[in-house]
Design an enzyme around this catalytic site. Structure first.
Site, short mmCIF file in Angstrom:
data_model
loop_
_atom_site.label_atom_id
_atom_site.label_comp_id
_atom_site.label_asym_id
_atom_site.label_seq_id
_atom_site.Cartn_x
_atom_site.Cartn_y
_atom_site.Cartn_z
CG ASP A 75 -0.60 50.80 64.30
OD1 ASP A 75 -1.17 51.88 64.03
OD2 ASP A 75 0.23 50.26 63.55
CG ASP B 245 3.30 48.13 81.36
OD1 ASP B 245 2.53 48.98 81.85
OD2 ASP B 245 4.21 47.58 82.01
CG ASP C 108 3.19 55.10 66.11
OD1 ASP C 108 2.23 54.91 65.33
OD2 ASP C 108 4.38 55.03 65.74
CE1 TYR D 165 8.82 56.90 66.99
CE2 TYR D 165 6.57 57.70 66.92
CZ TYR D 165 7.47 56.66 66.89
OH TYR D 165 7.01 55.38 66.77
CE LYS E 53 6.36 50.59 82.54
NZ LYS E 53 5.58 49.45 82.97
#
Ligand code: ATP
Ligand code: MG
Length: 326
Positions: A226, A198, A222, A119, A166
């Site tokens: 969620d 993941d 983010d 971002y 990751k």
């Protein structure tokens, strides 16, 4: 000195849940409230979704309580986070007795890097066929987040935290993130473990009870937070805090909920819990806990808004929370 709290209801149900949370704040403290405008309805009348005046107020107030913005969300929330110089987004996702949850054992807190990653990167169209995005990870932002995470787990008496990354694929960027965060934690004797993001997504669904505080790069935070929202049963419950060095911006995770806006039936819990986080940031720890306990009590015993299967209005839930505080 009386703290100044800027209140920005925004659009949709923000207009209903922010006044509810303000009432709760008025019950537990003596603050100077300044109402400010932002969102789609302001864009129509003033030509900018976030008027300079609102930005300046948020940049200088002790704290800001924000509701939601509709179409203009990105033009409102991103500058507002910048106004408070926010480097971390704190997102608790906790299941509450009395509320149907996919995973009732969930009690997680995501500490999401709030300034860089993809971002904070630069997107470019290079040819008709090719676009690129530069992912930005700095040692300084990673360390700042890690220092915050260490304080957070020490104060909250958590065992330590999990670093999501990751680094097996993004060796340079996530490698830097992981190394920096672990180095800071190691020097402060804060225990950490790490998880590939993941695999972590799957494990959070299957065994959320095995996790507590999770420190994440921006995009991972983010998405994972969620996902956790899904585990605990409902957007109407999830608060968040965007913290900077001197001040914060507090907002529910949910948006404007246009499908129920204007009906007076929005669940105010997420925004009231955001107000509890605001109190904590101002040093009102006891008041913050009292508000938290009051919301928890109402979630356990009712009344409930329709999203939780009840038929109570926003006002009735708010009054029930305030009753428990008096
Ligand atoms: P936006 O684009 O502003 O995010 P949205 O359509 O995505 O709007 P959300 O606010 O994200 O809407 O909400 C998604 C769903 O969750 C909607 O059906 C909404 O009614 C419900 N919801 C969200 N927040 C609440 C709340 N506080 N109380 C009750 N229902 C809610
Ligand atoms: Mg939404």
């Amino acid at each position: 000195m009386t703290e100044e709290i800027v209140v920005i209801p925004g659009d949709g149900i923000g207009q209903e849940v922010v006044p509810a949370a303000r009432e709760v704040l008025e019950t537990v403290g003596d603050f100077d409230f300044v109402e400010a405008r932002a969102g789609d309805h302001v864009l129509e009348s003033e030509g900018a979704a976030l008027p300079d005046e609102t930005f300046d107020l948020a940049a200088s107030a002790d704290a800001t309580l924000f509701g939601a913005a509709g179409e203009s969300a990105a033009d409102v929330i991103i500058p507002l986070r910048r106004a408070v110089d926010s480097f971390v987004n704190v997102r608790p996702a906790k299941a509450y007795p009395g509320v149907d949850a996919l995973r009732p054992e969930t009690d997680l807190v995501f500490l999401r890097e709030n300034t860089e990653g993809v971002y904070g990167g630069h997107e470019q169209r290079l040819t008709e066929d090719l676009s690129t995005l530069t992912r930005v990870i700095t040692d300084s932002a990673s360390r700042r987040l890690a220092r915050f995470a260490c304080e957070y787990v020490e104060e909250g008496e958590w065992d330590g935290f999990t670093v999501a990354h990751k680094a097996n694929v993004m060796r340079e960027t996530d490698g830097r993130f992981k190394t920096a965060v672990e180095d800071v934690a190691g020097k402060r004797s804060v225990e950490t473990d790490d998880a590939l993001m993941d695999a972590l997504a799957m494990n959070l669904c299957l065994f959320p009870e095995e996790y507590g505080v999770i420190v994440c790069p921006n995009l991972a935070g983010d998405m994972l937070s969620d996902l956790a929202a899904g585990l605990v049963g409902g957007l109407g419950l999830l608060p968040s805090a965007n913290l900077g060095p001197d001040r914060g911006l507090f907002e529910p995770v949910h948006g404007t909920a246009p499908d129920i806006a204007g009906q007076g039936i929005a669940n105010p819990s997420a925004t009231i819990l955001s107000a509890a986080m605001l109190l904590d940031s101002l040093g009102y720890g006891e008041e913050s806990q009292a508000v938290h306990a009051a919301v928890e009590g109402v979630l356990a015993d009712g009344p409930h808004t329709p999203d939780l299967g009840g038929d109570a209005a926003t006002d009735e839930v708010t009054a029930a929370v305030i009753d428990r505080l008096d």
